[in-house]
Design an enzyme around this catalytic site. Structure first.
Site, PDB file in Angstrom:
ATOM      1  CG  ASP A 116      -5.291  10.028  -4.568  1.00 12.99           C
ATOM      2  OD1 ASP A 116      -5.119  10.372  -3.375  1.00 12.99           O
ATOM      3  OD2 ASP A 116      -4.377   9.580  -5.272  1.00 12.99           O
ATOM      4  CG  ASN A 142      -6.439   4.554   3.295  1.00 10.32           C
ATOM      5  OD1 ASN A 142      -7.503   4.616   2.696  1.00 10.32           O
ATOM      6  ND2 ASN A 142      -5.310   4.945   2.727  1.00 10.32           N
TER       7      ASN A 142
END
Ligand code: FPP
Length: 238
Positions: free
Chosen positions: A19, A67
């Site tokens: 991340d 995503n």
């Protein structure tokens, strides 16, 4: 402070939620995709270091089922980066001794990437030195739904934990001992929810593109300082 890594107590399997690529890019006033590009460099660096240290399996969360909500430009930009990485390192992958595997529904990825992934995973499937497992279009809840569907199709009624394990993408892998999520967020976000029952979790503040061997060693030392009991009581030393 300078405690060494205990080579007898290494995590066998490390899972990584990469991340912070976007924030890394924003800090530098770069487009988000440049953060992902730097993220691929980090992935190469960390994979080499993990293999050198003697880690046996590393799983990366590269693209989640959620995503797809991002802009088309970013989504296909990420796929292009993965395709480029596979093409550039193809010879090294197929001639090396690392098994490359994926988890998630890769059939929904662009055709060229899907076919190259099938090719690389097939050609490396008997490699034994080290496993790189890439989560692509992966979500743990969909993985579990798929597992239960498969069991139902087989007519299973009294389902055991092992039955479920055997239907997961990770059926042949040990559970992750350590899961690292960079960038400070303290959640798993649909990553290996079943497999992480006893994983140690580590949340360094650093953004993924800045993660390196030093950070990996720090994570392993933190892991080694934890008292893993698996539901048992602490074993006192005599
Ligand atoms: C999360 O950061 C990162 C991703 C969703 C993509 C990660 C993918 C790669 C690094 C490519 C993987 C490459 C291979 C070869 C498997 P973010 O964009 O959510 O960052 P932010 O939270 O700071 O916006």
């Amino acid at each position: 402070m300078f405690k060494k890594i205990d080579m007898q107590n290494l995590p066998v399997h490390i899972g990584i939620i990469m991340d912070g690529n976007g924030r890394w890019a924003k800090k530098r006033m770069l487009p988000r995709i440049m953060g992902h590009r730097a993220g691929v460099d980090a992935l190469k660096r960390v994979t080499k270091s993990a293999k050198k240290l003697g880690i046996k399996v590393i799983s990366y969360f590269a693209f989640s089922t959620e995503n797809w909500k991002r802009s088309k430009e970013e989504v296909y930009g990420i796929f292009d980066l993965i395709l480029k990485h596979l093409k550039e390192n193809y010879d090294e992958f197929v001639n090396g001794n690392t098994k490359i595997m994926t988890m998630g529904d890769i059939s929904k990825l662009p055709k060229e990437l899907y076919e190259l992934l099938l090719d690389v995973t097939e050609k490396t499937k008997n490699n034994t030195d080290f496993v790189v497992n890439i989560a692509l279009n992966y979500g743990s809840r969909s993985e579990l739904a798929r597992a239960f569907t498969n069991l139902a199709k087989k007519g299973k009624v009294d389902i055991t934990v092992d039955d479920i394990k055997n239907e997961l993408y990770t059926a042949n892998l040990p559970d992750p001992d350590l899961i690292i999520r960079t960038s400070g967020e303290k959640r798993l976000s649909n990553f290996m929810l079943f497999q992480s029952a006893y994983s140690e979790l580590y949340f360094p503040k650093i953004h993924w593109p800045d993660f390196d061997e030093k950070q990996l060693k720090k994570a392993i030392k933190e892991y080694q300082s934890r008292d893993r009991r698996f539901g048992n009581v602490k074993q006192e030393k005599n």
